[in-house]
Design a protein around this motif. Structure first.
Motif, mmCIF file in Angstrom:
data_model
loop_
_atom_site.group_PDB
_atom_site.id
_atom_site.type_symbol
_atom_site.label_atom_id
_atom_site.label_comp_id
_atom_site.label_asym_id
_atom_site.label_seq_id
_atom_site.Cartn_x
_atom_site.Cartn_y
_atom_site.Cartn_z
ATOM 1 N N PRO A 195 -10.321 -0.391 22.320
ATOM 2 C CA PRO A 195 -9.188 -0.049 21.392
ATOM 3 C C PRO A 195 -7.815 -0.775 21.999
ATOM 4 C CG PRO A 195 -10.551 2.320 21.532
ATOM 5 C CD PRO A 195 -10.959 1.237 22.495
ATOM 6 N N ALA A 196 -7.401 -1.453 21.099
ATOM 7 C CA ALA A 196 -6.335 -2.508 21.739
ATOM 8 C C ALA A 196 -5.117 -2.306 21.058
ATOM 9 C CB ALA A 196 -6.777 -3.814 21.758
ATOM 10 N N ALA A 197 -5.179 -2.055 19.612
ATOM 11 C CA ALA A 197 -3.979 -2.204 18.872
ATOM 12 C C ALA A 197 -4.225 -2.053 17.406
ATOM 13 C CB ALA A 197 -2.935 -3.464 18.957
ATOM 14 N N GLN A 198 -3.179 -2.014 16.447
ATOM 15 C CA GLN A 198 -3.403 -1.625 15.160
ATOM 16 C C GLN A 198 -2.488 -2.803 14.279
ATOM 17 O OE1 GLN A 198 -2.733 2.096 13.633
ATOM 18 N NE2 GLN A 198 -3.367 3.314 15.471
ATOM 19 N N TRP A 199 -3.088 -3.130 13.035
ATOM 20 C CA TRP A 199 -2.294 -4.105 11.972
ATOM 21 C C TRP A 199 -1.511 -3.008 11.226
ATOM 22 C CZ3 TRP A 199 -2.063 -9.040 12.795
ATOM 23 C CH2 TRP A 199 -2.990 -9.683 13.502
ATOM 24 N N ARG A 200 -0.413 -2.668 11.557
ATOM 25 C CA ARG A 200 0.307 -1.562 10.576
ATOM 26 C C ARG A 200 0.559 -2.208 9.423
ATOM 27 N NH1 ARG A 200 5.612 -2.061 9.970
ATOM 28 N NH2 ARG A 200 6.785 -3.933 10.658
ATOM 29 N N PRO A 201 0.504 -0.801 8.486
ATOM 30 C CA PRO A 201 0.833 -1.339 7.039
ATOM 31 C C PRO A 201 2.270 -1.743 6.881
ATOM 32 C CG PRO A 201 0.281 1.112 7.543
ATOM 33 C CD PRO A 201 0.655 0.661 8.775
ATOM 34 N N LEU A 202 2.289 -2.900 5.936
ATOM 35 C CA LEU A 202 3.626 -3.467 5.509
ATOM 36 C C LEU A 202 3.755 -3.190 4.050
ATOM 37 C CD1 LEU A 202 2.921 -7.004 6.848
ATOM 38 C CD2 LEU A 202 4.231 -5.073 7.991
ATOM 39 N N LEU A 203 5.070 -3.043 3.620
ATOM 40 C CA LEU A 203 5.402 -2.657 2.224
ATOM 41 C C LEU A 203 4.747 -4.011 1.158
ATOM 42 C CD1 LEU A 203 8.916 -1.210 2.388
ATOM 43 C CD2 LEU A 203 6.584 0.127 2.137
ATOM 44 N N GLU A 204 4.242 -3.672 -0.077
ATOM 45 C CA GLU A 204 3.912 -4.945 -0.784
ATOM 46 C C GLU A 204 5.166 -5.659 -1.065
ATOM 47 O OE1 GLU A 204 2.734 -5.233 -5.665
ATOM 48 O OE2 GLU A 204 2.293 -3.268 -4.545
ATOM 49 N N ASP A 205 4.992 -7.017 -1.211
ATOM 50 C CA ASP A 205 6.035 -7.854 -1.519
ATOM 51 C C ASP A 205 5.311 -8.556 -2.884
ATOM 52 O OD1 ASP A 205 7.689 -9.913 -2.414
ATOM 53 O OD2 ASP A 205 8.286 -10.183 -0.302
ATOM 54 N N SER A 206 5.786 -8.443 -3.963
ATOM 55 C CA SER A 206 4.966 -9.212 -5.204
ATOM 56 C C SER A 206 5.644 -10.718 -5.628
ATOM 57 C CB SER A 206 4.989 -8.123 -6.365
ATOM 58 O OG SER A 206 6.437 -7.908 -6.886
ATOM 59 N N ILE A 207 6.581 -10.802 -4.809
ATOM 60 C CA ILE A 207 7.053 -12.107 -5.090
ATOM 61 C C ILE A 207 6.955 -13.363 -4.075
ATOM 62 C CG2 ILE A 207 9.356 -13.595 -5.471
ATOM 63 C CD1 ILE A 207 10.599 -11.081 -6.554
ATOM 64 N N TYR A 208 7.241 -12.900 -2.850
ATOM 65 C CA TYR A 208 6.813 -13.824 -1.676
ATOM 66 C C TYR A 208 5.835 -13.096 -0.881
ATOM 67 C CZ TYR A 208 11.314 -15.806 -2.917
ATOM 68 O OH TYR A 208 12.743 -16.504 -3.603
ATOM 69 N N LYS A 209 4.725 -13.578 -1.075
ATOM 70 C CA LYS A 209 3.402 -12.903 -0.818
ATOM 71 C C LYS A 209 2.878 -13.197 0.607
ATOM 72 C CE LYS A 209 1.667 -11.712 -5.143
ATOM 73 N NZ LYS A 209 0.640 -11.668 -6.356
ATOM 74 N N TRP A 210 3.106 -14.457 1.144
ATOM 75 C CA TRP A 210 2.565 -14.727 2.545
ATOM 76 C C TRP A 210 3.354 -13.999 3.592
ATOM 77 C CZ3 TRP A 210 -1.868 -16.081 2.040
ATOM 78 C CH2 TRP A 210 -2.646 -16.977 1.013
ATOM 79 N N ARG A 211 2.605 -13.567 4.739
ATOM 80 C CA ARG A 211 3.504 -13.005 5.841
ATOM 81 C C ARG A 211 2.406 -13.428 6.994
ATOM 82 N NH1 ARG A 211 6.813 -12.132 2.416
ATOM 83 N NH2 ARG A 211 8.319 -10.669 2.303
ATOM 84 N N ASN A 212 3.311 -13.622 8.163
ATOM 85 C CA ASN A 212 2.489 -13.840 9.471
ATOM 86 C C ASN A 212 2.814 -12.543 10.093
ATOM 87 O OD1 ASN A 212 1.808 -16.349 8.618
ATOM 88 N ND2 ASN A 212 3.740 -17.153 9.905
ATOM 89 N N GLN A 213 1.541 -11.651 10.329
ATOM 90 C CA GLN A 213 2.007 -10.377 11.106
ATOM 91 C C GLN A 213 1.345 -10.769 12.774
ATOM 92 O OE1 GLN A 213 -0.055 -7.192 9.377
ATOM 93 N NE2 GLN A 213 1.354 -5.514 10.587
ATOM 94 N N ILE A 214 2.453 -9.998 13.361
ATOM 95 C CA ILE A 214 2.138 -10.380 14.858
ATOM 96 C C ILE A 214 1.968 -9.163 15.588
ATOM 97 C CG2 ILE A 214 3.191 -11.196 17.071
ATOM 98 C CD1 ILE A 214 5.104 -12.755 15.336
ATOM 99 N N VAL A 215 0.722 -9.005 16.413
ATOM 100 C CA VAL A 215 0.304 -8.009 17.144
ATOM 101 C C VAL A 215 0.218 -8.093 18.671
ATOM 102 C CG1 VAL A 215 -1.778 -6.219 17.662
ATOM 103 C CG2 VAL A 215 -0.850 -6.757 15.125
ATOM 104 N N THR A 216 0.804 -7.572 19.442
ATOM 105 C CA THR A 216 0.632 -7.876 20.941
ATOM 106 C C THR A 216 -0.586 -7.056 21.590
ATOM 107 O OG1 THR A 216 2.967 -8.454 21.029
ATOM 108 C CG2 THR A 216 1.776 -7.898 23.055
ATOM 109 N N ILE A 217 -1.493 -7.543 22.373
ATOM 110 C CA ILE A 217 -2.628 -7.444 22.940
ATOM 111 C C ILE A 217 -2.289 -6.792 24.613
ATOM 112 C CG2 ILE A 217 -5.057 -7.376 23.596
ATOM 113 C CD1 ILE A 217 -4.550 -7.236 20.608
#
Length: 327
Positions: free
Chosen positions: A221-243
């Motif tokens: 076990p290393a990390a988690q992709w935490r939940p993000l709130l929905e964005d129905s207009i600008y849908k692309w995001r780059n989510q960053i997780v540090t190991i």
């Protein structure tokens, strides 16, 4: 609207509000008959790389379900932009016609022997053409409706995020995959064994809110992709997780497993792996996910279990670049 950039802004706004993929737009145009809408053509048009033919723009707007009574205003706007793009005095400039098949304005001829006649006459003709196009009351009224609709706040938008019509966003087409709770994906990436840290950056469709997944590295076990709130207009995001560095230092390869634990499912389009070497972060590897990138998937021993979606999406990043990435 008098320039190409303005046209791109308004077309992007219609596309974002239509909430439809380029694949579906192409299919709608094929079903309607007439002008075709290849996905690459639409992507270039929305990115501002190509000025569209009028018929292509109209087919695009119809695919976005723009009402027929608004289309004449769009056509007149297209004509204003096209006239503004052309050098004054060019043959094409003089031959541009309105949607009714009549010239926007007649050229103003200078008297023989006058000084600077061609240049001055061209400038006056251009001004007259633009004024004639702008003066159409129906076009002005209809375009004002489009703009007013564009600035109306939409449900699901993040507070403070500007509307796509006012602030053009960065539009990207990418293919990816998704899987529900209990499903998982796996891939192997290479890093420098001298690293003192590794970051995973995932491109996701934030139009699906509250995505949550656990991450293991080589079974730990290393990390988690935490939940993000929905964005129905600008849908692309780059989510960053540090190991954690203790799971990466001294290793040349890392096997990553993402397991979905949320009812909303989990989607993935692109993974960028960064490592920190000698105190500097740089890109170590990239895993491109999707049916159009099977070579990248094979090179990284990618596998997905429980997949329930695989397709291409065209969405916008937020207008401000600093809002593209989230922790």
């Amino acid at each position: 609207m008098t320039c190409h950039e303005d046209l791109v802004k308004l077309l992007a706004g219609q596309f974002v509000r239509a909430d439809v993929s380029l694949r579906e737009l192409q299919a709608r145009a094929d079903r309607a008959g007439g002008t075709r809408l290849p996905r690459t053509t639409c992507a270039d048009m929305l990115a501002g790389r190509r000025f569209p033919k009028k018929a292509v723009m109209v087919a695009f707007l119809k695919g976005c379900r723009v009402p027929d009574h608004q289309l004449p205003a769009w056509e007149r706007a297209w004509e204003r932009v096209r006239v503004n793009q052309m050098p004054a005095g060019s043959k094409e400039h003089h031959s541009v016609e309105s949607s009714h098949g009549t010239p926007l304005a007649a050229p103003i001829m200078a008297a023989p022997g006058s000084t600077g006649t061609a240049r001055a006459g061209g400038r006056r003709w251009r001004q007259a053409a633009l004024l004639t196009a702008v003066a159409a009351p129906t076009a002005a009224a209809t375009l004002s409706v489009i703009i007013v609709q564009g600035v109306t706040p939409q449900r699901g938008a993040s507070e403070g995020v500007a509307d796509p019509v006012v602030n053009p966003a960065h539009i990207v087409s990418d293919d990816g995959r998704a899987f529900p709770r209990g499903g998982w994906s796996r891939f192997t990436v290479t890093v420098d064994p001298a690293n003192t840290g590794v970051r995973l950056i995932r491109r996701l469709d934030a139009g699906v809110g509250l995505q949550h997944a656990t991450i293991t590295v080589d079974g730990t076990p290393a990390a988690q992709w935490r939940p993000l709130l929905e964005d129905s207009i600008y849908k692309w995001r780059n989510q960053i997780v540090t190991i954690p560095p203790n799971l990466t230092t001294g290793r040349r390869s890392l096997t990553i497993v993402n397991t979905c634990v949320s009812s909303s499912g989990f989607n993935e389009f692109l993974y960028t792996v960064e490592h920190k070497v000698n105190g500097v972060w740089s890109t170590a590897d990239t895993v491109d996910i999707g049916r159009d990138h099977t070579a990248s998937e094979a090179a990284h021993d990618y596998r997905v279990v429980g997949e329930d979606w695989a397709d291409t999406q065209t969405f916008a990043y937020p207008p401000r670049k600093e809002a593209w990435s989230v922790q």
